[in-house]
Structure formats: structure tokens, C-alpha cells
Design a protein around this motif. Structure first.
Motif, PDB file in Angstrom:
ATOM      1  N   THR A 362       0.639  -1.708  -0.292  1.00 61.16           N
ATOM      2  CA  THR A 362      -0.079   0.449  -0.256  1.00 61.16           C
ATOM      3  C   THR A 362       0.921   1.480  -0.004  1.00 61.16           C
ATOM      4  O   THR A 362       0.990   1.822  -0.804  1.00 61.16           O
ATOM      5  CB  THR A 362      -0.874   0.123   1.330  1.00 61.16           C
ATOM      6  N   LEU A 363       2.025   1.171   0.944  1.00 63.47           N
ATOM      7  CA  LEU A 363       2.901   2.191   0.595  1.00 63.47           C
ATOM      8  C   LEU A 363       3.702   2.524  -0.251  1.00 63.47           C
ATOM      9  O   LEU A 363       3.966   3.841  -0.995  1.00 63.47           O
ATOM     10  CB  LEU A 363       3.988   2.385   1.954  1.00 63.47           C
ATOM     11  N   ARG A 364       4.275   1.495  -1.010  1.00 61.91           N
ATOM     12  CA  ARG A 364       4.286   1.632  -2.054  1.00 61.91           C
ATOM     13  C   ARG A 364       4.125   2.117  -3.214  1.00 61.91           C
ATOM     14  O   ARG A 364       4.219   3.055  -3.997  1.00 61.91           O
ATOM     15  CB  ARG A 364       4.854   0.601  -2.404  1.00 61.91           C
ATOM     16  N   GLU A 365       2.849   2.107  -3.569  1.00 57.89           N
ATOM     17  CA  GLU A 365       1.572   2.559  -4.513  1.00 57.89           C
ATOM     18  C   GLU A 365       1.400   3.677  -4.255  1.00 57.89           C
ATOM     19  O   GLU A 365       0.907   4.396  -5.238  1.00 57.89           O
ATOM     20  CB  GLU A 365       0.861   1.398  -4.740  1.00 57.89           C
ATOM     21  N   ARG A 366       0.813   4.656  -3.345  1.00 59.25           N
ATOM     22  CA  ARG A 366       0.298   5.584  -2.665  1.00 59.25           C
ATOM     23  C   ARG A 366       1.820   5.796  -3.099  1.00 59.25           C
ATOM     24  O   ARG A 366       1.896   7.602  -3.689  1.00 59.25           O
ATOM     25  CB  ARG A 366       0.000   5.424  -1.226  1.00 59.25           C
ATOM     26  N   VAL A 367       3.288   5.809  -2.818  1.00 57.52           N
ATOM     27  CA  VAL A 367       4.496   6.939  -2.684  1.00 57.52           C
ATOM     28  C   VAL A 367       4.333   7.372  -4.620  1.00 57.52           C
ATOM     29  O   VAL A 367       4.906   8.249  -4.681  1.00 57.52           O
ATOM     30  CB  VAL A 367       5.203   6.300  -2.018  1.00 57.52           C
ATOM     31  N   ARG A 368       4.081   6.132  -5.436  1.00 58.77           N
ATOM     32  CA  ARG A 368       4.423   6.088  -6.544  1.00 58.77           C
ATOM     33  C   ARG A 368       3.526   7.106  -7.424  1.00 58.77           C
ATOM     34  O   ARG A 368       3.565   7.898  -8.180  1.00 58.77           O
ATOM     35  CB  ARG A 368       4.301   4.437  -7.642  1.00 58.77           C
ATOM     36  N   SER A 369       2.396   6.366  -6.571  1.00 60.75           N
ATOM     37  CA  SER A 369       0.371   7.436  -6.977  1.00 60.75           C
ATOM     38  C   SER A 369       1.224   8.378  -7.167  1.00 60.75           C
ATOM     39  O   SER A 369       0.656   9.630  -8.041  1.00 60.75           O
ATOM     40  CB  SER A 369      -0.327   6.790  -6.950  1.00 60.75           C
ATOM     41  N   THR A 370       1.762   9.234  -5.386  1.00 62.73           N
ATOM     42  CA  THR A 370       1.591  10.614  -5.604  1.00 62.73           C
ATOM     43  C   THR A 370       2.712  11.129  -6.765  1.00 62.73           C
ATOM     44  O   THR A 370       2.987  12.714  -6.637  1.00 62.73           O
ATOM     45  CB  THR A 370       2.094  10.954  -3.921  1.00 62.73           C
ATOM     46  N   GLU A 379      -2.736  11.970   1.837  1.00 68.31           N
ATOM     47  CA  GLU A 379      -2.529  11.410   3.389  1.00 68.31           C
ATOM     48  C   GLU A 379      -2.995   9.855   3.255  1.00 68.31           C
ATOM     49  O   GLU A 379      -4.589   9.848   2.271  1.00 68.31           O
ATOM     50  CB  GLU A 379      -3.128  11.889   5.121  1.00 68.31           C
ATOM     51  N   PHE A 380      -2.576   8.817   3.717  1.00 65.71           N
ATOM     52  CA  PHE A 380      -3.316   7.416   3.603  1.00 65.71           C
ATOM     53  C   PHE A 380      -2.584   6.400   4.772  1.00 65.71           C
ATOM     54  O   PHE A 380      -2.215   7.544   5.278  1.00 65.71           O
ATOM     55  CB  PHE A 380      -3.169   6.797   2.281  1.00 65.71           C
ATOM     56  N   ASP A 381      -3.588   5.195   5.173  1.00 65.49           N
ATOM     57  CA  ASP A 381      -3.421   4.815   6.450  1.00 65.49           C
ATOM     58  C   ASP A 381      -2.819   3.315   5.671  1.00 65.49           C
ATOM     59  O   ASP A 381      -3.475   3.008   4.564  1.00 65.49           O
ATOM     60  CB  ASP A 381      -4.153   4.847   7.093  1.00 65.49           C
TER      61      ASP A 381
END
Length: 649
Positions: A362-370, A379-381
Motif C-alpha cells: 500500500t505504501l509503495r503504490e501510494r508513493v508512486r501514485s503521488t 494522506e493515507f493509512d
């Protein structure tokens, strides 16, 4: 000057004596080895000769014994055949007296009876039954038995059968002492040892003489060998102090390795002198250049250090995890908090793709998406494994895009904050409100209902009125207990804890006073108190200890819905008071036992569960710990529960 002389002396004697020591050790080892071999060889030859002589002496003794007993046996047989028993006795007795090697003699008939015993006359006409005596009677021919031990000495027994006509009549036994033989052996051994000592003494003297002569030769040779080396060492020391004329003192007197070393040293000294002169000229201009460049470099280093310190201070002061990635999703910076959260070190993942640093998808995908969407303040959990696999850690991440002076995107800063505690607090608040509302609503509803009946109805009998008031009072007491538990847990959560009012009193009285209340309100249960008759005096808060026992017994009653035995025990061991409350109710599983002291925890949390706020055991645990004690639970599902605690007396 003195130090220089000490240096020369240490070098001179160091080389010489090292050489002397090595050669001396070799010579001493060689001489000692040869001497040892010589002494060992001669000693071994003497020991072989001694053993041969000892064996020969023993054989001579045995042969004399055989010859003597044969002659004596013939004489005894003749006297016995002639019925001359006095002659037999005289012949044997005279033989023992005249022959000092014979210790004693025994004449036995075929039945084992001793007819003559020169050592023990009291055994005459007595049957000898020892193993040795029986073995002697069995002999049909002449036999020698070696090395018996008698009276702290060795003996040799010579046995010869006595025959009259063709029938065996008995045996004649002569016991020879080995003491004269052993005495002679000791004398021979002493002589041989004396010869060995003389031989060792002569070998030592010879070795010392050879060693002294070798030391003289070694000293002379080592002096001649080390003298040129010492001269080279002194010249090298002068050269190291800047005296380039030192090579003029070196004299080459040979063409061996030392001579070649001297020539090489002279050539090296000349080149070193020229190089030193060139270096002096160059150093004059170099110093000016170095001073100028050093000033510029120090200023640049100072500015760089200040900037680095500011950045390090900012990164380290951030309590949350911080990860910086470039536009290619490679990690370029990470603080210690982020390292601990993600379980990696910056040195392991720096300049490597984000996948190596962040295991959570989840963290990897959110950082890439940002990074792709160029979003600010996103922000995301996400969850990370915690100490308990069943309860993961909840993390909140916030991302920010990094841009350069031209506004071009260069990377992302991700801040990670642990919100597990906040989530747990929110959950506990929700659970607390739900539980408290449910527990408070039940007694309040009852109080409201019965009070309305009493206010609106005039046909209530006195008996019904008392019953309604009793029920209202019971619910009010229950409401008071709930509020008291909530206040206690509030004090615990605020850190104030309990204010104990300790005094010395008999805790057995508290147990006896608490039980009757439960006997009245729980008649389906059987209560048993196991405390000694003598007072159980402890130093504790009497009111708090009463609260402990009430909570524990109340739980035992609640979770034994079908009745049964509830056993309360107490006693003092050493310097502690130990008590237990045991029931035979529904019991608990291992997971339930581990959560027993958690706030708001109840074994059955369904709507049909046993009433209670789930705070009682938490309060009990804090009361026991406030007294310096400890509490634990033993339970088995379907077989009941036992709660034990100890406090210092």
C-alpha cells in the motif's frame, strides 16, 4: 649525547646477543640431547643386566629348593616306611633350622591333616582346609608356587608328593622366604644407581666444558659479523638527523652481502642529499601556495559543515519517520525513525528502488501514485506488523513533492506517523461509552420504573412497597459500584493511582465479613473459607483489600451460574500473605486468561453476557500492585478458575 650512546649500545648488544643466544640454544639442545641419549642407553643396558641377574638368582633359588625337597622327601618316605616318625620330625626340623632360606615346612597326610608344622606347632594333628592347603594336596608331581605374600613378605612354596608303595601318602611343603634375595637385589640396584649418578656427573661436566668452549667461539664470531652492521646503523642514525656526511665514515672491507649493503647505503645517501636540497628550494614557494589554498578550503569546509549540521539537525529532530525518494523512486534519505519502522537501514537501501526499503504494498503504490500525479499533502493509512500478529500497527503517511528552483519535480518527501495509540484510544472510548451506557441504563431503568409505580399507584400494599424500595436500593447500590469503578479507573488512567491508608490488621476478619453477603444473595453456591485460626496480621489498606475480595468473589459467583463450590483460602508464608479464590464455573481459555486484566474486558461480551463493566479485575490488579504484590489467574475451560495474589506482610 647520552641518549645517542644508549641507542648505539642497545643496537650493538641486541644484534650480538641475539646471535649468541640462538647459537647457544642450538648447542645446548644438541649437547643435552646427546648426553640424554648416552645416559639413557647405558641406564637401559644396566637395567637389562640387573633384571637378568635377578631372574638368574630366582631360578637358582628354585633349583636349590627342588633338589633339597627331593632329597628330603626320599628320607621322609624311608622313615615313614620304617615307622620311624620321630626320625621324620627330626629330619624336617633340622633341615629348616640349618637352611636359613626355608621359612617353615609342613608335612600333611592324604586327608589334609598336618603332621608337622614348624611355624605353627599348634596346628599339628589339625586338618588344614584353606584354598592353598587344598591345592597342595592335589599335586601329583613336584611343583613350585611363586610369589605368595605372608607376614608382609614374599615367599616361594615348593610342593612334593609323598608316596609309600604305589599309593599317595601326603605332601611335603617347603616355604622359602625371598627376603635374602630381595635384600641382595636392593644392594645391586643401589650399586647400579651409583654408577648411573657417576655417569651423569661426568656427562654434565663434559657438556659444560664443550658449552664454554663453544660460547667463546660464538662470541668471537658474532663480534666480527655484527661490527660492520653496527657501523652502518650508526651512519643511518646520523643520516636521519640530517648529517649527509655520515657515508664518508663507512669502510667497505668485503664483497659479501654486508659489503654490498654498505655500497648501496653510500649511493642512497648521495641521492638523498641532492633530493633534500631540491626539496628545500621547492618548499619555499610551496608554503605560500598552501597557505592561500588552505584558507579557501577551510572557508568552504566551514560552510559545508554548517549546512550539513543544519540538515542533520532538522532530520534528526523529526520524531516521525521521514523518507526522501527521487523521481526514479530511489531512496536518497531516511531518518532513524523511518529505519526502525520499516526494519531497514539507509546504508542498505540508499540509491536503490523503493521496493527494497518498503515492504508494504500500500505504501509503495501510494508513493508512486503521488509522484506520478504530483499531488501535495496526500494522506493515507497503512498497516505494519506489530509485536502481536493479531494487532498490527496503524501508520499514517503524508507525502509532499520536492521541486527545484525552476519548479521541476525532483522527488517526494514522505512523513510516516504511528497512529496506533490514537486508534486504540478511539476504540476504547467507543467501547467505554457503550459499556458504561449499557451498565448505567439497566439500574436507572429499574429505579425509574419502580419509582413511577410507587408515585402513580395508590393501591400498593406495604409489603409491595418495601419490596419495590428494596429493589430500588439494590439497583442504586449497583449504580454506586459502577460509578465507583469508573472513578477508580479514571484515577488510574490519570496517573494518580490509589491513595492507600495502610494499617496492621487481621485480614482473616475481612474474609469472614465478606462471605455472609454472598451467602445471602447467592444461595445456590456453597462457600468454603480455608484460613488458619490464628490472626493473619498484614500491613495494608483494609478498605481496598475488602474491595479486592468482593470483586474476586463476585466474579466467582457470576461465572458459576449453575452454583457450585467457591473456596477462599489465605495464609502467610515467609514475609508474604497469599490468598486465592477458586470456583468450579465455566472457566476460561488461554487467550481469555491473558486478557483478564484488560480494561472493559469480559469473557462474554454479547448482549446476553453476565452483567458488569469489565473494570473489576483491572482495579484489583492495580490495588494489589499498589501494595507491592502480584496477582495471576489459573483457569481451564469448563473446569473453573482460580485467582491468586500475594502482598508483603
Amino acid at each position: 649525547m647520552t641518549k645517542s650512546l644508549q641507542d648505539k649500545s642497545s643496537v650493538r648488544w641486541g644484534i650480538k646477543w641475539k646471535l649468541i643466544l640462538i647459537i647457544t640454544i642450538l648447542i645446548v639442545s644438541l649437547v643435552a640431547t646427546l648426553s640424554y641419549i648416552q645416559v639413557s642407553t647405558q641406564k637401559k643396558a644396566l637395567e637389562i643386566e640387573l633384571n637378568s641377574r635377578i631372574e638368574l638368582m630366582r631360578e637358582n633359588l628354585i633349583e636349590r629348593g627342588k633338589s633339597f625337597i627331593i632329597n628330603l622327601s626320599q628320607q621322609v618316605e624311608n622313615d615313614i616306611a620304617a615307622f620311624n616318625f620321630s626320625g621324620v620330625t627330626a629330619a624336617i626340623t633340622d633341615s629348616v633350622d640349618k637352611n636359613k632360606e626355608i621359612k617353615y615346612a609342613i608335612l600333611m597326610d592324604a586327608s589334609g591333616k598336618a603332621l608337622i608344622h614348624t611355624q605353627r606347632p599348634d596346628l599339628v594333628q589339625t586338618e588344614l582346609t584353606t584354598e592353598r592347603d587344598r591345592e597342595a594336596l592335589k599335586q601329583k608331581y613336584l611343583k613350585v608356587v611363586m610369589n605368595y605374600h605372608e607376614d608382609n613378605g614374599k615367599v616361594v612354596e615348593v610342593i612334593n608328593p609323598i608316596q609309600i608303595s604305589a599309593e599317595p601318602w601326603g605332601v611335603l611343603r617347603l616355604i622359602y622366604t625371598l627376603e635374602p634375595l630381595e635384600k641382595e637385589i636392593r644392594v645391586i640396584r643401589a650399586q647400579i644407581q651409583k654408577e648411573i649418578n657417576i655417569m651423569i656427573y661426568r656427562s654434565v661436566l663434559t657438556s659444560l666444558g664443550i658449552l664454554g668452549l663453544c660460547l667463546i667461539v660464538v662470541f668471537i664470531l658474532s663480534t666480527r659479523i655484527t661490527k660492520p652492521i653496527i657501523h652502518l646503523t650508526e651512519s643511518a642514525r646520523k643520516l636521519s638527523k640530517g648529517d649527509f656526511s655520515a657515508f664518508s665514515d663507512i669502510k667497505i672491507s668485503s664483497r659479501d652481502e654486508v659489503g654490498i649493503l654498505g655500497e648501496t647505503f653510500i649511493e642512497m645517501s648521495k641521492k638523498l642529499k641532492d633530493s633534500y636540497k631540491e626539496l628545500e628550494d621547492y618548499s619555499k614557494t610551496l608554503e605560500e601556495k598552501v597557505v592561500a589554498r588552505t584558507s579557501d578550503l577551510e572557508k568552504a569546509l566551514s560552510d559545508t559543515a554548517q549546512a550539513r549540521d543544519r540538515i542533520d539537525g532538522i532530520v534528526k529532530s523529526v520524531a516521525d519517520g521521514l523518507i526522501v525518494t527521487d523521481i526514479y523512486n530511489r531512496v536518497i534519505l531516511m531518518n532513524r525513525t523511518a529505519e526502525d519502522l520499516l526494519g531497514v537501514r539507509l546504508s542498505e537501501v540508499i540509491d536503490r528502488p523503493l521496493d527494497f526499503a518498503i515492504q508494504d504494498e500500500t505504501l509503495r503504490e501510494r508513493v508512486r501514485s503521488t509522484l506520478q500525479k504530483k499531488r501535495e499533502g496526500y494522506e493515507f493509512d497503512f498497516e505494519l506488523p506489530g509485536d502481536d500478529p493479531k494487532h498490527p500497527r496503524i501508520m499514517r503517511a503524508r507525502t509532499s513533492v520536492i521541486t527545484d528552483k525552476e519548479g521541476k519535480q525532483t522527488g517526494i518527501v514522505t512523513i510516516i506517523h504511528d497512529v496506533t495509540h490514537e486508534r486504540e484510544v478511539d476504540r476504547m472510548k467507543t467501547e467505554f461509552i457503550s459499556t458504561a451506557a449499557h451498565e448505567l441504563r439497566t439500574p436507572l431503568t429499574s429505579i425509574q420504573g419502580f419509582s413511577e409505580i410507587m408515585l402513580t399507584r395508590n393501591d400498593i400494599s406495604e409489603e409491595e412497597r418495601k419490596r419495590f424500595l428494596s429493589y430500588i436500593n439494590k439497583q442504586a447500590v449497583s449504580l454506586t459500584l459502577i460509578v465507583s469503578d469508573l472513578l477508580d479507573i479514571a484515577r488510574i488512567e490519570s496517573g494518580r493511582g490509589f491513595a492507600l491508608s495502610k494499617a496492621s490488621y487481621d485480614v482473616a476478619d475481612t474474609v469472614r465479613q465478606v462471605i455472609p453477603y454472598f451467602q445471602e444473595h447467592a444461595p445456590q453456591h456453597h462457600f468454603e473459607i480455608a484460613v488458619p485460626d490464628q490472626p493473619l496480621v498484614i500491613h495494608a489498606d483494609r478498605q481496598k483489600m475488602e474491595q479486592v475480595f468482593k470483586n474476586l468473589i463476585s466474579n466467582a459467583v457470576k461465572y458459576s451460574p449453575k452454583g457450585g463450590l467457591i473456596r477462599v483460602t489465605g495464609g502467610i508464608t515467609a514475609d508474604h500473605f497469599e490468598a486465592s479464590v477458586a470456583d468450579s464455573g465455566i472457566g476460561m481459555s488461554l487467550d481469555q486468561v491473558e486478557k483478564m486484566f484488560d480494561k472493559f474486558y469480559r469473557v462474554d461480551a454479547s448482549n446476553t453476557a453476565i452483567e458488569g463493566t469489565g473494570l473489576g479485575m483491572t482495579i484489583v490488579k492495580h490495588i494489589i500492585e499498589a501494595h507491592g504484590g502480584k496477582i495471576w489467574v489459573e483457569s481451564e475451560l469448563g473446569k473453573g478458575t482460580t485467582v491468586r495474589f500475594t502482598i508483603p506482610t
